[in-house]
Design a protein around this motif. Sequence first.
Motif, PDB file in Angstrom:
ATOM      1  N   GLU A 154       0.826  -1.208   0.000  1.00 11.07           N
ATOM      2  CA  GLU A 154       0.000   0.000   0.000  1.00 11.07           C
ATOM      3  C   GLU A 154       0.861   1.259   0.000  1.00 11.07           C
ATOM      4  OE1 GLU A 154      -2.572  -0.654   3.332  1.00 11.07           O
ATOM      5  OE2 GLU A 154      -3.948  -1.906   2.157  1.00 11.07           O
ATOM      6  N   LEU A 155       1.975   1.226   0.708  1.00  9.64           N
ATOM      7  CA  LEU A 155       2.894   2.372   0.678  1.00  9.64           C
ATOM      8  C   LEU A 155       3.454   2.585  -0.722  1.00  9.64           C
ATOM      9  CD1 LEU A 155       5.023   2.021   3.929  1.00  9.64           C
ATOM     10  CD2 LEU A 155       3.595   3.950   3.302  1.00  9.64           C
ATOM     11  N   SER A 156       3.820   1.477  -1.375  1.00 14.46           N
ATOM     12  CA  SER A 156       4.442   1.596  -2.697  1.00 14.46           C
ATOM     13  C   SER A 156       3.438   1.975  -3.778  1.00 14.46           C
ATOM     14  CB  SER A 156       5.137   0.285  -3.076  1.00 14.46           C
ATOM     15  OG  SER A 156       4.194  -0.741  -3.270  1.00 14.46           O
ATOM     16  N   CYS A 157       2.155   1.836  -3.505  1.00 13.82           N
ATOM     17  CA  CYS A 157       1.135   2.182  -4.493  1.00 13.82           C
ATOM     18  C   CYS A 157       0.702   3.642  -4.411  1.00 13.82           C
ATOM     19  CB  CYS A 157      -0.084   1.284  -4.323  1.00 13.82           C
ATOM     20  SG  CYS A 157       0.226  -0.427  -4.808  1.00 13.82           S
ATOM     21  N   GLN A 158       1.196   4.363  -3.420  1.00 11.20           N
ATOM     22  CA  GLN A 158       0.837   5.770  -3.295  1.00 11.20           C
ATOM     23  C   GLN A 158       1.476   6.575  -4.419  1.00 11.20           C
ATOM     24  OE1 GLN A 158       1.824   7.210   0.585  1.00 11.20           O
ATOM     25  NE2 GLN A 158       0.339   5.900   1.598  1.00 11.20           N
ATOM     26  N   GLU A 159       0.766   7.586  -4.836  1.00  6.82           N
ATOM     27  CA  GLU A 159       1.238   8.408  -5.943  1.00  6.82           C
ATOM     28  C   GLU A 159       2.485   9.192  -5.538  1.00  6.82           C
ATOM     29  OE1 GLU A 159      -0.584  11.944  -8.698  1.00  6.82           O
ATOM     30  OE2 GLU A 159      -1.934  10.399  -7.923  1.00  6.82           O
ATOM     31  N   GLY A 160       3.484   9.180  -6.397  1.00 10.92           N
ATOM     32  CA  GLY A 160       4.708   9.938  -6.165  1.00 10.92           C
ATOM     33  C   GLY A 160       5.760   9.191  -5.362  1.00 10.92           C
ATOM     34  N   ILE A 161       5.482   7.961  -4.977  1.00  9.35           N
ATOM     35  CA  ILE A 161       6.446   7.172  -4.215  1.00  9.35           C
ATOM     36  C   ILE A 161       6.882   5.986  -5.063  1.00  9.35           C
ATOM     37  CG2 ILE A 161       6.808   5.759  -2.157  1.00  9.35           C
ATOM     38  CD1 ILE A 161       4.832   7.497  -0.697  1.00  9.35           C
ATOM     39  N   GLN A 162       8.186   5.780  -5.159  1.00  6.45           N
ATOM     40  CA  GLN A 162       8.722   4.692  -5.974  1.00  6.45           C
ATOM     41  C   GLN A 162       8.943   3.446  -5.127  1.00  6.45           C
ATOM     42  OE1 GLN A 162      12.295   6.178  -7.702  1.00  6.45           O
ATOM     43  NE2 GLN A 162      11.221   7.469  -9.186  1.00  6.45           N
ATOM     44  N   VAL A 163       8.937   2.304  -5.801  1.00  9.36           N
ATOM     45  CA  VAL A 163       9.161   1.021  -5.137  1.00  9.36           C
ATOM     46  C   VAL A 163      10.525   1.018  -4.450  1.00  9.36           C
ATOM     47  CG1 VAL A 163       9.470  -1.453  -5.535  1.00  9.36           C
ATOM     48  CG2 VAL A 163       7.634  -0.245  -6.696  1.00  9.36           C
ATOM     49  N   GLN A 164      11.518   1.585  -5.106  1.00  6.38           N
ATOM     50  CA  GLN A 164      12.866   1.606  -4.548  1.00  6.38           C
ATOM     51  C   GLN A 164      12.920   2.383  -3.236  1.00  6.38           C
ATOM     52  OE1 GLN A 164      12.184   2.381  -7.725  1.00  6.38           O
ATOM     53  NE2 GLN A 164      13.205   0.801  -8.925  1.00  6.38           N
ATOM     54  N   GLN A 165      12.163   3.467  -3.143  1.00  3.02           N
ATOM     55  CA  GLN A 165      12.144   4.268  -1.924  1.00  3.02           C
ATOM     56  C   GLN A 165      11.537   3.490  -0.763  1.00  3.02           C
ATOM     57  OE1 GLN A 165       9.826   7.507  -3.465  1.00  3.02           O
ATOM     58  NE2 GLN A 165      11.628   8.851  -3.646  1.00  3.02           N
ATOM     59  N   VAL A 166      10.423   2.815  -1.027  1.00  2.00           N
ATOM     60  CA  VAL A 166       9.758   2.039   0.020  1.00  2.00           C
ATOM     61  C   VAL A 166      10.650   0.882   0.453  1.00  2.00           C
ATOM     62  CG1 VAL A 166       7.748   0.623   0.571  1.00  2.00           C
ATOM     63  CG2 VAL A 166       7.471   2.686  -0.802  1.00  2.00           C
ATOM     64  N   ALA A 167      11.239   0.184  -0.526  1.00  2.00           N
ATOM     65  CA  ALA A 167      12.099  -0.958  -0.218  1.00  2.00           C
ATOM     66  C   ALA A 167      13.304  -0.525   0.623  1.00  2.00           C
ATOM     67  CB  ALA A 167      12.557  -1.635  -1.503  1.00  2.00           C
ATOM     68  N   ALA A 168      13.892   0.601   0.279  1.00  2.00           N
ATOM     69  CA  ALA A 168      15.043   1.090   1.048  1.00  2.00           C
ATOM     70  C   ALA A 168      14.624   1.471   2.467  1.00  2.00           C
ATOM     71  CB  ALA A 168      15.678   2.286   0.346  1.00  2.00           C
ATOM     72  N   GLY A 169      13.463   2.077   2.589  1.00  2.00           N
ATOM     73  CA  GLY A 169      12.971   2.477   3.904  1.00  2.00           C
ATOM     74  C   GLY A 169      12.644   1.290   4.798  1.00  2.00           C
ATOM     75  N   LEU A 170      12.198   0.192   4.199  1.00  2.00           N
ATOM     76  CA  LEU A 170      11.844  -1.006   4.967  1.00  2.00           C
ATOM     77  C   LEU A 170      12.990  -2.010   5.035  1.00  2.00           C
ATOM     78  CD1 LEU A 170       8.226  -1.551   3.596  1.00  2.00           C
ATOM     79  CD2 LEU A 170       8.898  -0.543   5.780  1.00  2.00           C
ATOM     80  N   ASP A 171      14.093  -1.692   4.396  1.00  3.25           N
ATOM     81  CA  ASP A 171      15.277  -2.547   4.389  1.00  3.25           C
ATOM     82  C   ASP A 171      14.987  -3.923   3.788  1.00  3.25           C
ATOM     83  OD1 ASP A 171      17.988  -2.952   4.783  1.00  3.25           O
ATOM     84  OD2 ASP A 171      17.708  -3.858   6.752  1.00  3.25           O
ATOM     85  N   ILE A 172      14.312  -3.885   2.635  1.00  6.23           N
ATOM     86  CA  ILE A 172      14.056  -5.111   1.874  1.00  6.23           C
ATOM     87  C   ILE A 172      14.503  -4.883   0.437  1.00  6.23           C
ATOM     88  CG2 ILE A 172      12.132  -5.914   3.302  1.00  6.23           C
ATOM     89  CD1 ILE A 172      10.215  -4.786   1.226  1.00  6.23           C
ATOM     90  N   HIS A 173      14.673  -5.956  -0.307  1.00  7.18           N
ATOM     91  CA  HIS A 173      15.105  -5.836  -1.698  1.00  7.18           C
ATOM     92  C   HIS A 173      13.929  -5.367  -2.556  1.00  7.18           C
ATOM     93  CE1 HIS A 173      16.829  -6.908  -5.590  1.00  7.18           C
ATOM     94  NE2 HIS A 173      17.994  -6.894  -4.956  1.00  7.18           N
ATOM     95  N   PRO A 174      14.158  -4.454  -3.496  1.00  8.00           N
ATOM     96  CA  PRO A 174      13.069  -3.966  -4.334  1.00  8.00           C
ATOM     97  C   PRO A 174      12.368  -5.078  -5.124  1.00  8.00           C
ATOM     98  CG  PRO A 174      14.992  -2.574  -4.606  1.00  8.00           C
ATOM     99  CD  PRO A 174      15.405  -3.723  -3.761  1.00  8.00           C
ATOM    100  N   MET A 175      13.111  -6.111  -5.495  1.00  3.49           N
ATOM    101  CA  MET A 175      12.496  -7.211  -6.239  1.00  3.49           C
ATOM    102  C   MET A 175      11.476  -7.957  -5.371  1.00  3.49           C
ATOM    103  SD  MET A 175      12.601  -8.252  -9.217  1.00  3.49           S
ATOM    104  CE  MET A 175      11.559  -9.472  -9.947  1.00  3.49           C
ATOM    105  N   MET A 176      11.755  -8.064  -4.068  1.00  2.37           N
ATOM    106  CA  MET A 176      10.819  -8.716  -3.164  1.00  2.37           C
ATOM    107  C   MET A 176       9.522  -7.921  -3.079  1.00  2.37           C
ATOM    108  SD  MET A 176      11.260  -9.707   0.849  1.00  2.37           S
ATOM    109  CE  MET A 176      12.590 -10.840   0.527  1.00  2.37           C
TER     110      MET A 176
END
Length: 84
Positions: A23-45
Motif C-alpha cells: 500500500e505504501l508503494s502504491c501511493q502516488e509519487g512514491i517509488q518502489v525503490q524508496q519504500v524498499a530502502a525504507g523497509l530494508d528489503i530488496h526492491p524485487m521482493m
Amino acid sequence: MPRYNNPRKTWQYSTDFKVKAVELSCQEGIQVQQVAAGLDIHPMMLSRWRKEYREGKIKPDGRKRVGFYPVSTDGFKKAVNLRS
C-alpha cells in the motif's frame, strides 16, 4: 569458496507487513525503490509482493484494528465516590 556451517537465515514477513509495504508503494509519487530502502528489503521482493497482491494471493486480514477512542470516566468517578 567458504563453507557455511549454519544454514542461512531467511526472513519471514507477516501478511500485514507485506500489505502495508504494498500500500505504501502504491501511493502516488512514491517509488518502489524508496519504500524498499525504507523497509530494508530488496526492491524485487516488494515487486513480487505487489504482483501477489494484484493476483489476490496476499490479502489484508479482516480483523478490526484497535484504536484509541475517547472514554467517559463518569462510571469510574462514581465507583471511586462509593468507596469513599
